[in-house]
Design an enzyme around this catalytic site. Sequence first.
Site, PDB file in Angstrom:
ATOM      1  N   GLY A  28       0.843  -1.200   0.000  1.00 34.22           N
ATOM      2  CA  GLY A  28       0.000   0.000   0.000  1.00 34.22           C
ATOM      3  C   GLY A  28       0.870   1.238   0.000  1.00 34.22           C
ATOM      4  O   GLY A  28       1.442   1.610   1.026  1.00 34.22           O
ATOM      5  N   LYS A  77      -8.227   4.960  18.919  1.00 29.94           N
ATOM      6  CA  LYS A  77      -7.920   5.691  17.680  1.00 29.94           C
ATOM      7  C   LYS A  77      -9.130   5.656  16.735  1.00 29.94           C
ATOM      8  O   LYS A  77      -9.444   6.665  16.082  1.00 29.94           O
ATOM      9  CB  LYS A  77      -6.677   5.068  17.021  1.00 29.94           C
ATOM     10  CG  LYS A  77      -6.330   5.625  15.645  1.00 29.94           C
ATOM     11  CD  LYS A  77      -5.663   6.976  15.695  1.00 29.94           C
ATOM     12  CE  LYS A  77      -5.442   7.671  14.369  1.00 29.94           C
ATOM     13  NZ  LYS A  77      -4.982   6.937  13.242  1.00 29.94           N
TER      14      LYS A  77
END
Length: 310
Positions: free
Chosen positions: A7, A185
């Site tokens: 990625g 998060k």
Amino acid sequence: MRFSIVGAGAIGCLFGARLRIAGHDVTLVHRDPIVIQEIKKNGIKLQDLDGTLTKVSVPVQMGPTRLPGTEVLIVAVKAYDTRALATSYRGRILPETTVMSLQNGLSNVETLQSAFRNEILAASTTEGALSLGPGYVVHTGRGVTLIGGARGANSDTCSRIKIAFDTAGLKAKTSSNIHGVLWAKAIVNAAINPLSSLTRLPNGALAKNRGIGEIAHSAMNEGIAVSHAIGIRLVGDPRKLWRKILLSTTANKSSMLQDIERGRMTEIRQLNGAILSHGKKTGVKTPVNGILTKLVLGLEESSKTMTSNG
Ligand code: KPL
């Protein structure tokens, strides 16, 4: 250390370039030939916080591919691509390779654990990274990256990755409660990313807008209630983290806003959508996350049409 990063988006390029500059062996893997061609030709363009532009030469390969010799495979694809990655890399990586998710969203770890027998780690970062095009990333804000084993215990590899990140200028810490870190998060992302996408405001402006702050806090309170209902011990108070992240990444556009501007799919399903579905299972009401999910799904639809019409 020998890293392969799957990625080459903003986070993949930021970590890849910084680790390479620090002398690590890094290979980037991506599936888009345009991105590959650009990185082969010009390296990763890394714009630092002070505006300095560095071109970092990093080997890049078309994925999925076999990655022999990789000590740590960093998964930096979007959360909605984790399942496809797991399917295409099953059988392609050696048993001794550690697989580490460096992604936003909930359930990446579980997906990797069900696909690989390898050691699985997860990392959660608050570094600000803004993509200006294929292979071109701006480091918009310093943050911290928390790393931990999916099963709680932290291996020697985990400590070595922490040291590698630290020496590459990416401040890191290990955590023995990575699920608590990932949930905290995700709750924060669920109160930043959709709001920045819907308003098109950069992170710093979100912190200053009182009305947005109220919506964000309602979304976070729901997320906190859901996390408690499923027995997650959150690391830190998401409400404090929310402000801290916004103030340390003022110039950043959230990753979701960057996706909307490119007419791409967003991680709304793996953030607010995941809070919503866990809420349904546990009987916790999550109306604000529900509305944000529906609005961003609508926005995905209109931004896809707008960018494809030029
Ligand atoms: O994780 C992020 C994202 O944009 O997805 C933050 C840290 C909020 C930076 O914008």
